[in-house]
Design a protein around this motif. Structure first.
Motif, PDB file in Angstrom:
ATOM      1  N   UNK A 190       1.051  -1.101   0.162  1.00 48.17           N
ATOM      2  CA  UNK A 190       0.329  -0.136  -0.374  1.00 48.17           C
ATOM      3  C   UNK A 190       1.018   1.110  -0.451  1.00 48.17           C
ATOM      4  N   UNK A 191       0.004   2.597  -0.773  1.00 51.50           N
ATOM      5  CA  UNK A 191       0.822   3.687  -0.744  1.00 51.50           C
ATOM      6  C   UNK A 191       0.160   4.251   0.255  1.00 51.50           C
ATOM      7  N   UNK A 192       1.274   5.809   1.313  1.00 56.49           N
ATOM      8  CA  UNK A 192       0.554   6.651   1.709  1.00 56.49           C
ATOM      9  C   UNK A 192       1.585   7.909   2.045  1.00 56.49           C
ATOM     10  N   UNK A 193       0.325   8.539   1.495  1.00 58.65           N
ATOM     11  CA  UNK A 193       1.903  10.356   1.215  1.00 58.65           C
ATOM     12  C   UNK A 193       1.559  10.286   2.642  1.00 58.65           C
ATOM     13  N   UNK A 194       1.983  10.870   3.593  1.00 53.69           N
ATOM     14  CA  UNK A 194       2.294  10.831   5.448  1.00 53.69           C
ATOM     15  C   UNK A 194       3.188  12.099   5.682  1.00 53.69           C
ATOM     16  N   UNK A 195       2.219  12.375   6.683  1.00 58.49           N
ATOM     17  CA  UNK A 195       3.409  13.833   7.538  1.00 58.49           C
ATOM     18  C   UNK A 195       3.235  13.193   8.774  1.00 58.49           C
ATOM     19  N   UNK A 196       4.655  12.850   9.062  1.00 59.96           N
ATOM     20  CA  UNK A 196       5.188  12.161  10.411  1.00 59.96           C
ATOM     21  C   UNK A 196       5.436  13.037  11.552  1.00 59.96           C
TER      22      UNK A 196
END
Length: 342
Positions: A190-196
């Motif tokens: 799965x792909x995620x555009x992620x803000x850590x």
């Protein structure tokens, strides 16, 4: 001296003041520093003190047996300044005391548990040096014991620690990421555009809390299931809430569900109760009753899988009293467990 960008509290960090005084007294280019010279040197570190405080520090350096410096500081009327009567004396050459060596041993040994992440490489070098210094001093200070007398839990190999540095940098720089992620129970990536937002450790495994554009909400990813990480050019979405560090305050482990915080009421046998009283299960633990028949404690927690795992580890020494939903979940897990032995 380089100008510091913060103000040092005068009442704290006296060793910093001693260090600066020592630098002044060992400065060959400007011997015999006056009180004003020392005040200026301290001011360069944003430490602002009166004449009396400096005189008190020098008295402490001379005579305080707890420090053990016994600095040979004298005032020269001819040169109108202070100096060391022993020209070779400096605080930098003083050996560590036995107590200091023992304290450093514990610090160094505890630090060794967390090696492996690139972000810690620079600090590792410092601790390696400390380790060498300690071993050298131990040869002269103590020879009866030739092994570390504190044995910490050994950290097993944990896949994903190689991502730690990149994720740490992304958090402090507020850099959105493109993450490819693969669950243990699913071969599909799965792909995620992620803000850590936060790195979280639980039972020697690392997890990442952040905002997923795909889920449109907060998500926790295990570092050992991350396939790849790359930067994304877009505006960072900051954490919405009072304090991201309090996100896990009411959980055992890392699973957050929608049930909200519940009061968990548990009974423990008298024997197990003795352990629970000396090492709490969670920061919210409170003892409700303590009798010969056992103890009852309450915890303010979000019921989750990790909590159930912990309760199962106590076997017959624990019983869930409330809430009913948690009792039933534990019953079902115990039934499934028994089925394995039929």
């Amino acid at each position: 001296m380089e100008k510091r960008l913060f103000t040092m509290p005068v009442g704290k960090f006296p060793f910093m003041r001693y260090k600066v005084i020592n630098e002044c007294l060992t400065n060959k280019r400007k011997p015999y520093p006056s009180i004003k010279d020392i005040q200026q040197a301290l001011a360069d570190y944003d430490i602002h003190v009166e004449k009396r405080a400096i005189e008190g520090d020098m008295e402490t350096m001379r005579y305080d047996k707890r420090l053990g410096y016994f600095s040979p500081i004298q005032y020269s009327h001819k040169h109108r300044g202070y100096y060391y009567t022993d020209p070779d004396y400096t605080l930098d050459k003083l050996p560590l005391s036995s107590e200091e060596i023992e304290a450093f041993e514990v610090i160094v040994e505890s630090f060794k548990r967390f090696r492996g992440a690139e972000i810690l490489k620079q600090v590792e070098g410092m601790f390696d040096k400390l380790d060498k210094v300690i071993m050298q001093q131990l040869k002269t200070k103590r020879s009866r014991v030739s092994y570390p007398v504190v044995d910490f839990e050994k950290v097993p190999y944990s896949k994903g620690v190689e991502h730690f540095d990149k994720l740490y940098q992304a958090i402090i720089k507020q850099q959105p990421l493109h993450i490819l992620y693969k669950k243990f129970d699913n071969d599909k990536v799965s792909e995620h555009i992620f803000h850590p937002y936060l790195l979280k450790e639980y039972k020697f495994r690392w997890y990442l809390l952040g905002y997923s554009e795909k889920r449109r909400g907060k998500l926790i990813l295990a570092l050992d299931r991350i396939e790849s990480i790359s930067n994304v050019k877009m505006a960072f979405k900051p954490y919405k809430g009072n304090d991201v560090q309090k996100y896990f305050d009411h959980t055992i482990g890392i699973t957050i569900n929608n049930t909200g915080v519940k009061e968990i009421r548990l009974w423990f046998s008298p024997l197990q109760g003795n352990y629970i009283k000396t090492q709490h299960l969670h920061a919210t633990q409170k003892i409700v009753s303590d009798t010969d028949e056992g103890i009852v404690v309450t915890l303010q927690l979000i019921p989750n899988y990790e909590l159930l795992q912990m309760l199962l580890s106590f076997g017959a020494q624990v019983k869930v009293l409330e809430p009913e939903s948690l009792r039933n979940e534990l019953k079902e897990m115990l039934k499934e467990n028994l089925e394995l032995y039929r």
